[in-house]
Design an enzyme around this catalytic site. Structure first.
Site, mmCIF file in Angstrom:
data_model
loop_
_atom_site.group_PDB
_atom_site.id
_atom_site.type_symbol
_atom_site.label_atom_id
_atom_site.label_comp_id
_atom_site.label_asym_id
_atom_site.label_seq_id
_atom_site.Cartn_x
_atom_site.Cartn_y
_atom_site.Cartn_z
ATOM 1 N N HIS A 54 -42.797 3.440 5.540
ATOM 2 C CA HIS A 54 -42.552 2.055 6.317
ATOM 3 C C HIS A 54 -41.102 1.595 6.537
ATOM 4 O O HIS A 54 -40.317 2.495 6.168
ATOM 5 C CB HIS A 54 -43.118 0.824 5.448
ATOM 6 C CG HIS A 54 -42.467 0.783 3.852
ATOM 7 N ND1 HIS A 54 -41.148 0.165 3.740
ATOM 8 C CD2 HIS A 54 -42.975 1.273 2.850
ATOM 9 C CE1 HIS A 54 -41.220 0.264 2.396
ATOM 10 N NE2 HIS A 54 -41.993 0.774 1.656
ATOM 11 N N TYR A 79 -43.160 6.688 -2.645
ATOM 12 C CA TYR A 79 -44.332 6.885 -2.789
ATOM 13 C C TYR A 79 -44.935 8.295 -3.085
ATOM 14 O O TYR A 79 -45.085 9.101 -1.996
ATOM 15 C CB TYR A 79 -45.351 6.215 -1.915
ATOM 16 C CG TYR A 79 -44.639 4.962 -1.444
ATOM 17 C CD1 TYR A 79 -45.142 3.628 -2.414
ATOM 18 C CD2 TYR A 79 -43.964 4.451 -0.596
ATOM 19 C CE1 TYR A 79 -44.279 2.481 -2.159
ATOM 20 C CE2 TYR A 79 -43.369 3.387 -0.263
ATOM 21 C CZ TYR A 79 -43.629 2.369 -1.121
ATOM 22 O OH TYR A 79 -42.905 1.054 -0.744
ATOM 23 N N HIS A 121 -44.243 -12.357 7.029
ATOM 24 C CA HIS A 121 -43.717 -11.392 8.492
ATOM 25 C C HIS A 121 -43.331 -12.421 9.516
ATOM 26 O O HIS A 121 -44.309 -12.524 10.105
ATOM 27 C CB HIS A 121 -44.562 -10.335 8.596
ATOM 28 C CG HIS A 121 -44.749 -8.848 7.752
ATOM 29 N ND1 HIS A 121 -45.425 -8.128 8.085
ATOM 30 C CD2 HIS A 121 -44.269 -8.957 6.447
ATOM 31 C CE1 HIS A 121 -45.119 -7.332 6.912
ATOM 32 N NE2 HIS A 121 -44.752 -7.811 6.097
ATOM 33 N N GLU A 146 -37.387 -4.722 -3.179
ATOM 34 C CA GLU A 146 -37.376 -5.775 -2.338
ATOM 35 C C GLU A 146 -36.569 -7.018 -2.839
ATOM 36 O O GLU A 146 -36.852 -7.703 -3.617
ATOM 37 C CB GLU A 146 -38.792 -5.971 -1.895
ATOM 38 C CG GLU A 146 -38.719 -6.853 -0.683
ATOM 39 C CD GLU A 146 -40.194 -7.319 -0.217
ATOM 40 O OE1 GLU A 146 -40.236 -7.727 1.085
ATOM 41 O OE2 GLU A 146 -41.139 -7.008 -0.973
ATOM 42 N N ASP A 156 -45.423 -6.718 -6.045
ATOM 43 C CA ASP A 156 -44.840 -7.153 -4.830
ATOM 44 C C ASP A 156 -45.436 -8.684 -4.623
ATOM 45 O O ASP A 156 -46.571 -8.807 -4.473
ATOM 46 C CB ASP A 156 -45.233 -6.597 -3.675
ATOM 47 C CG ASP A 156 -44.647 -6.857 -2.434
ATOM 48 O OD1 ASP A 156 -44.278 -7.981 -2.028
ATOM 49 O OD2 ASP A 156 -44.511 -6.104 -1.421
ATOM 50 N N HIS A 196 -38.379 -6.849 7.228
ATOM 51 C CA HIS A 196 -38.724 -7.740 8.230
ATOM 52 C C HIS A 196 -38.229 -9.198 8.092
ATOM 53 O O HIS A 196 -37.671 -9.411 7.274
ATOM 54 C CB HIS A 196 -40.337 -7.692 8.281
ATOM 55 C CG HIS A 196 -40.855 -8.099 6.713
ATOM 56 N ND1 HIS A 196 -40.651 -9.465 6.335
ATOM 57 C CD2 HIS A 196 -41.276 -7.470 5.780
ATOM 58 C CE1 HIS A 196 -41.274 -9.446 5.007
ATOM 59 N NE2 HIS A 196 -41.478 -8.485 4.474
ATOM 60 N N HIS A 222 -50.573 -1.461 0.391
ATOM 61 C CA HIS A 222 -51.040 -2.820 0.276
ATOM 62 C C HIS A 222 -52.117 -3.197 -0.741
ATOM 63 O O HIS A 222 -53.048 -3.875 -0.426
ATOM 64 C CB HIS A 222 -51.507 -3.512 1.557
ATOM 65 C CG HIS A 222 -50.599 -3.611 2.755
ATOM 66 N ND1 HIS A 222 -50.685 -3.663 4.007
ATOM 67 C CD2 HIS A 222 -49.260 -3.776 2.457
ATOM 68 C CE1 HIS A 222 -49.420 -4.091 4.702
ATOM 69 N NE2 HIS A 222 -48.562 -4.140 3.712
ATOM 70 N N GLU A 270 -36.316 -3.526 1.494
ATOM 71 C CA GLU A 270 -37.121 -2.897 0.845
ATOM 72 C C GLU A 270 -37.409 -1.559 0.810
ATOM 73 O O GLU A 270 -38.768 -1.433 1.261
ATOM 74 C CB GLU A 270 -38.672 -3.831 1.006
ATOM 75 C CG GLU A 270 -39.124 -4.141 2.195
ATOM 76 C CD GLU A 270 -40.401 -4.622 2.419
ATOM 77 O OE1 GLU A 270 -41.398 -4.591 1.864
ATOM 78 O OE2 GLU A 270 -40.419 -5.897 3.339
ATOM 79 N N ASP A 284 -70.439 -24.920 1.792
ATOM 80 C CA ASP A 284 -69.883 -26.323 1.925
ATOM 81 C C ASP A 284 -68.315 -26.491 1.553
ATOM 82 O O ASP A 284 -68.161 -27.723 1.162
ATOM 83 C CB ASP A 284 -70.851 -27.391 1.615
ATOM 84 C CG ASP A 284 -70.903 -27.478 0.091
ATOM 85 O OD1 ASP A 284 -70.573 -26.499 -0.568
ATOM 86 O OD2 ASP A 284 -71.655 -28.496 -0.494
ATOM 87 N N ASP A 322 -40.338 -13.438 -0.867
ATOM 88 C CA ASP A 322 -41.045 -12.098 -0.895
ATOM 89 C C ASP A 322 -40.223 -11.067 -1.618
ATOM 90 O O ASP A 322 -39.232 -10.522 -1.474
ATOM 91 C CB ASP A 322 -41.011 -11.353 0.452
ATOM 92 C CG ASP A 322 -41.934 -10.176 0.706
ATOM 93 O OD1 ASP A 322 -42.399 -9.798 -0.308
ATOM 94 O OD2 ASP A 322 -42.215 -9.991 1.858
ATOM 95 N N ARG A 367 -40.873 0.473 -5.069
ATOM 96 C CA ARG A 367 -40.356 -0.247 -4.274
ATOM 97 C C ARG A 367 -39.574 -1.374 -4.912
ATOM 98 O O ARG A 367 -39.726 -1.804 -5.997
ATOM 99 C CB ARG A 367 -41.404 -1.006 -3.230
ATOM 100 C CG ARG A 367 -40.898 -1.587 -2.189
ATOM 101 C CD ARG A 367 -41.835 -1.996 -1.083
ATOM 102 N NE ARG A 367 -43.106 -2.793 -1.460
ATOM 103 C CZ ARG A 367 -44.230 -2.397 -1.810
ATOM 104 N NH1 ARG A 367 -44.597 -1.030 -1.596
ATOM 105 N NH2 ARG A 367 -45.185 -3.237 -2.015
#
Length: 462
Positions: free
Chosen positions: A355, A413, A366, A432, A261, A359, A244, A409, A37, A272, A430
């Site tokens: 990647h 890896y 995104h 970014e 990130d 974006h 991710h 970004e 609930d 971001d 990374r």
């Protein structure tokens, strides 16, 4: 009182776009149950908020081609307001939101056929709101039942996303200001997490990924952000090679890198940021080598981000620097993969950089907006992907214009694999930043947190 002018101007643009005999239907998001609930924290639909600035659930906006806008919202209800909070209500909505008229949401099914009748085209967001298409069909059926009384039923249904996506792609001054403030909050959160990580390790304390996630969340809320813009990635050591990955309970170890990130959402707009830093505040030799390569590739992408350039230009600039760097440091063996042009053509860099470099960013992390230049959609070419063998359709990439906002970004890896120097194993990096395209280049709105390795080390000693 909220300034309703930007929303009124956007609604006027929609009215113009759908034509004098069109009608646009825009629901907000549904509340979603979390368990038995209780619901998940409510977050409005971005399209709806873009046109209203209204954050309550159970609401629906109608815009007609003559410029009128009608809001359907929750009726005032003292008992429910005791439990769930004060509602604006339809009586107050026109003055508060600048709409032409407002009704209780319970009247939607009765009023919509009347509003749709004698229109030629119904516009609504396709494939976003489950059940909306069927509901529109029901309203049209009721209009069609009145044709013998002279009613005209719309003959066309069109996707409103295309109209709104083009509007949202270029951010106005107000939107840019909100995004700058969101970016600063997020930058401060990254600084807080970096410094806390090094301080805890120096004190001999057990550090977990969730400790750093907690620092981010504290800073977001402390400065007025409503919630994170997305699930924060806090990845220690080898976890940084999972694109991710989510903040979990893994230990943060002395001598490893940490990739964070994370960004907050402020007043409907996302930030971001990704930063990679040494857990103890000092880069090792191999870590610094790869970090400086990623940073150099980001600098190349930043230089390529300017009005008149294509959206793909920053990615191509990044790939060129990364590919050459992989050859230089030995991640790629030139005797096996060839020179720079061969690496790019065959996508031999893909195991280490899989990647895109950016974006769109805005209300959604995104964000919406086509990546193809609208006037050049018909210019089609095909190529075979060298890795998958699939045939890929190419269309001319979007031309960047002032006010567009995108991320930059690049990353590297390195998972353990045959032929990969062991000194680089399990390093994930990374970097970014968020960029507003300007007439002369781009404005980086997230550099409130440093990126250069010397500055990161200096910050973490503090």
């Amino acid at each position: 009182m909220t300034d309703t002018t930007p929303y009124a101007q956007r609604r006027a643009r929609v009215a113009q776009a759908i034509g004098p005999n069109g009608i646009a239907l825009i629901p907000t998001a549904l509340e979603r149950p979390r368990n038995r609930d209780t619901d998940f924290i409510y977050r409005h639909d971005s399209y709806f908020y873009y046109l209203t600035g209204f954050t309550e659930p159970n609401a629906f906006l109608v815009i007609t081609g003559d410029g009128r806008s009608t809001l359907f919202c929750q009726a005032k209800d003292l008992e429910r307001e005791i439990w769930d909070g004060i509602r604006l209500g339809p009586d107050a909505a026109p003055a508060a939101l600048g709409v032409s008229a407002a009704h209780a949401i319970g009247e939607l099914d009765a009023q919509l056929p009347k509003l749709i009748e004698n229109r030629d085209t119904v516009w609504f967001p396709f494939a976003i709101h489950a059940g909306l298409e069927a509901r529109v069909g029901g309203w049209l059926e009721r209009v069609r039942a009145r044709v013998r009384f002279g009613a005209i039923c719309p003959e066309q249904q069109r996707d409103l996303c295309g109209v709104l996506d083009e509007m949202r792609l270029v951010k106005d001054a107000h939107e840019q200001d909100v995004m700058r403030r969101a970016s600063q909050i997020s930058a401060d959160a990254h600084i807080r997490a970096m410094q806390r990580c090094a301080a805890m390790l120096r004190a001999g304390q057990d550090v977990r990924e969730y400790h750093l996630d907690a620092e981010l969340l504290h800073e977001f809320r402390q400065h007025g952000s409503q919630y994170p813009a997305y699930g924060s990635i806090v990845a220690a050591g080898a976890n940084a090679c999972v694109l991710h990955y989510r903040a979990d309970a893994a230990p943060v170890r002395d001598g490893e890198l940490v990739l964070i990130d994370a960004g907050c959402e402020l007043d409907g707009y996302a930030s971001d940021i990704t930063r990679t830093f040494p857990a103890n505040g000092r880069f090792s030799g191999p870590q610094r080598t790869l970090y400086e390569l990623v940073l150099a590739s980001q600098e190349a992408a930043i230089a390529a981000t300017k009005a008149g350039a294509r959206f793909t230009d920053p990615h191509e600039a990044t790939v060129k620097v990364l590919a050459q760097g992989m050859l230089d440091v030995g991640l790629l063996d030139k005797n096996r993969v060839g020179g720079l042009d061969d690496v790019i053509e065959r996508r031999a860099y893909f195991p280490f950089y899989m990647h895109r470099t950016g974006h769109w960013l805005g209300m959604d992390v995104h964000d919406c907006g086509s990546y193809v230049e609208p006037g050049e959609v018909g210019q089609v070419s095909e190529r075979k992907d060298p890795l998958s063998g699939e045939t890929i359709t190419n269309r001319p990439s979007r031309i960047l214009r002032p006010g567009m906002v995108l991320t930059i970004e690049p990353g590297l890896y390195v998972r353990p694999a045959e032929g990969v120097p062991e000194t680089f194993h399990n390093i994930g990096i990374r970097i970014e930043d968020d960029a507003i395209v300007t007439d002369t280049g781009c404005e980086l709105i997230t550099r409130g947190v440093p990126v250069h390795p010397d500055e990161i080390e200096r910050l973490m000693r503090g």
